[in-house]
Design a protein around this motif. Structure first.
Motif, short mmCIF file in Angstrom:
data_model
loop_
_atom_site.label_atom_id
_atom_site.label_comp_id
_atom_site.label_asym_id
_atom_site.label_seq_id
_atom_site.Cartn_x
_atom_site.Cartn_y
_atom_site.Cartn_z
N LEU B 93 1.78 7.11 -6.09
CA LEU B 93 2.19 6.71 -4.75
C LEU B 93 0.96 6.29 -3.97
CD1 LEU B 93 4.05 9.60 -5.42
CD2 LEU B 93 5.33 8.41 -3.65
N VAL B 94 1.10 5.26 -3.16
CA VAL B 94 -0.06 4.66 -2.50
C VAL B 94 0.11 4.67 -0.98
CG1 VAL B 94 -1.37 2.54 -2.19
CG2 VAL B 94 -0.47 3.11 -4.45
N GLY B 95 -0.82 5.28 -0.28
CA GLY B 95 -0.90 5.13 1.16
C GLY B 95 -2.06 4.21 1.47
N LEU B 96 -1.79 3.15 2.22
CA LEU B 96 -2.84 2.17 2.51
C LEU B 96 -2.92 1.97 4.01
CD1 LEU B 96 -3.48 -1.03 0.48
CD2 LEU B 96 -3.56 -1.10 2.96
N GLY B 128 5.08 4.08 -1.47
CA GLY B 128 3.87 4.01 -0.67
C GLY B 128 4.15 3.76 0.79
N SER B 139 -5.10 6.08 0.00
CA SER B 139 -4.76 7.45 -0.35
C SER B 139 -3.77 7.41 -1.49
CB SER B 139 -4.14 8.12 0.87
OG SER B 139 -3.61 9.36 0.48
#
Lengths: 320, 320
Positions: B93-96, B128, B139
């Motif tokens: 999972l991507v936090g941008l 994300g 993240s």
């Protein structure tokens, strides 16, 4: 210089220790913080996972909210996503970026709020990372367990279904309006902006009652029902006579010259749940009917007509 | 103004669509991006989870690395944590977070690199969040499956165990020294800093071979073996005659006036694996013995003596 020292002085490992030591983990936490990764029970053979990032000055303000409230909010917005799938939260992972000179006590208070929110939902804070950045950024990942049921997606609503909501709508938007004008009261309204109070059990309860589609209302009721309508390929009609517009919101609207119904229809950040149920479903406790699923070509309507204003909040396009 | 538009122009939903559309998910992705949360298979009833945050200017530099390399690195450092538990990666999972005026093409290229790294490891990018911030922050949360085996923690090493490593050591540190001096070559050394190339299968292979403790070497060999020593309550002795100091590192060391052995002992970011194995274990392919687990009161030693220099990298205390 903060009395308890800065994050840089405490150091990465000192800070992680301070945040994780002496915490009670739920039984689903098979291996908690302190190793390369955590191990969490996923009893039904699947895991539900969601990530949200909150940025200081964009998603929260430390002059409006206490650090504990910020921590609660960061975790709550993620756990609400888990509930919206019909799942039970099991765990939370925290990525925290902040300037080196940040007061270590501030970070500890944020994580106090995170622990409080997670524990209240039955979840453990099982891992994380603390790094240096110019700005305070909180990145949360929440995991959950479906307990044998299929996930309730956004794509299963059918024409004829009931549309219902659980939780308050418009309060966080009213709170934002209040805080933006420099007021701190009414406190219940201001607090609705500071942190949501989702009832996580309402998600699984809706799943048990046969919900065909569900969403966490984070962008605004109409915007989020729009997501269900689009992904289910249906129309949705909201009936304003079925919407609860609290006396408190009417009062604030009058004081600020704003339309409280607009807050209810388009305000985000309350993290209520919206769902579609089969036509003759018994709605679980706390769920209120607010409209119906219609034919695809009807689109998204309010009292049978397209809504005239902005339907909600899209992160990169917000006016401020 | 970037030709492909800015992140703000594309908008949150447009960007998420561009990043996730037409991607092939692995069979473990039961519900991919586009709903409130993803659903990922966790066949053995447990899920391994780890989060790392990477900040522009701290963990990567876009004048040193291509956006694809940055994306690969962000995912790799997380998947390496999954492998270090003996687990197989399933999802990311991507936090941008980035400024509104960020070139949407840059973000797409970063996510290309993320997809490439995740796919190569058998994992899907399942969800994300993309939000606005002053600085580019990535993240990542990675999930993995233990396939029925117990996790290999940091705490199971016993006196008499073999200490072994898998993968290159010191290369990323040498690459950092090269790049800091403004050089771009040797390319293999510079690239080792730009993105690690962990062999994710080496973690589960070590678990099968009976590894008693394992760690992802992210802070530096001695620092990370120190974590095993502390959490297993043992000593560890590293034998420098067993460490591989590549000719390439010797050459770079000579050119820059630096000790290549120091890079091997203390350089982080290669994301090699270090593990303890029972005394008569057959080491799996690619694992090399470098020392032994000793009695607790011996502490962490190199050739029987405490190491004189800094043992590694602690995020908040790094010199720069």
């Amino acid at each position: 210089m903060p009395k308890g020292g800065t994050v840089a002085e405490l150091g990465e490992f000192g800070l992680i220790r301070a945040v994780t030591e002496n915490r009670r983990q739920p039984p689903t936490t098979l291996l908690g913080p302190g190793d390369d990764a955590a191990v969490v029970e996923a009893a039904d053979g699947r895991v539900v996972a969601s990530t949200d990032v909150l940025v200081e000055g964009v998603h929260f303000r430390l002059d409006w909210s206490t650090p504990e409230q910020v921590g609660r909010k960061a975790v709550a917005v993620n756990l609400a996503d888990i509930a919206a799938m019909g799942a039970f939260p099991t765990s939370v992972l925290v990525g925290l970026a902040c300037p080196a000179e940040t007061d270590a006590g501030l970070v500890k208070r944020i994580t106090e709020g995170m622990w409080a929110e997670a524990s209240g939902a039955g979840a453990g804070l099982v891992g994380g990372d603390v790094v240096q950045a110019d700005q305070l950024v909180l990145s949360i990942t929440a995991l959950g367990d479906l307990r044998g049921r299929p996930p309730v997606t956004r794509s299963g609503a059918r024409p004829g279904d009931i549309v219902a909501v659980h939780g308050r709508l418009g309060w966080a938007a009213a709170g934002l309006a209040v805080l933006h004008r420099g007021f701190r009261s009414p406190v219940t309204v201001a607090n609705a902006q500071r942190y949501p109070e989702p009832d996580y059990a309402a998600g699984p309860a809706a799943a048990v009652a046969g919900a065909t589609a569900m969403i966490d209302v984070s962008d605004g009721l109409l915007a989020d029902l729009g997501h269900i309508a689009e992904q289910s390929e249906v129309g949705i009609d909201v009936r304003t006579d079925l919407l609860e517009v609290s006396r408190r919101l009417v009062d604030v609207g009058t004081a600020l010259g704003a339309d409280p119904l607009h807050w209810v229809l388009t305000g985000g950040e309350d993290h209520a749940l919206a769902a579609a149920f089969p036509p003759f479903a018994d709605l679980p406790e706390g769920w209120r009917r607010i409209g119906a699923v219609t034919m695809p070509d009807s689109g998204l309507t309010v009292d049978g007509k397209p809504y005239a204003g902005e339907t909600g909040w899209e992160h990169w396009r917000r006016p401020q």
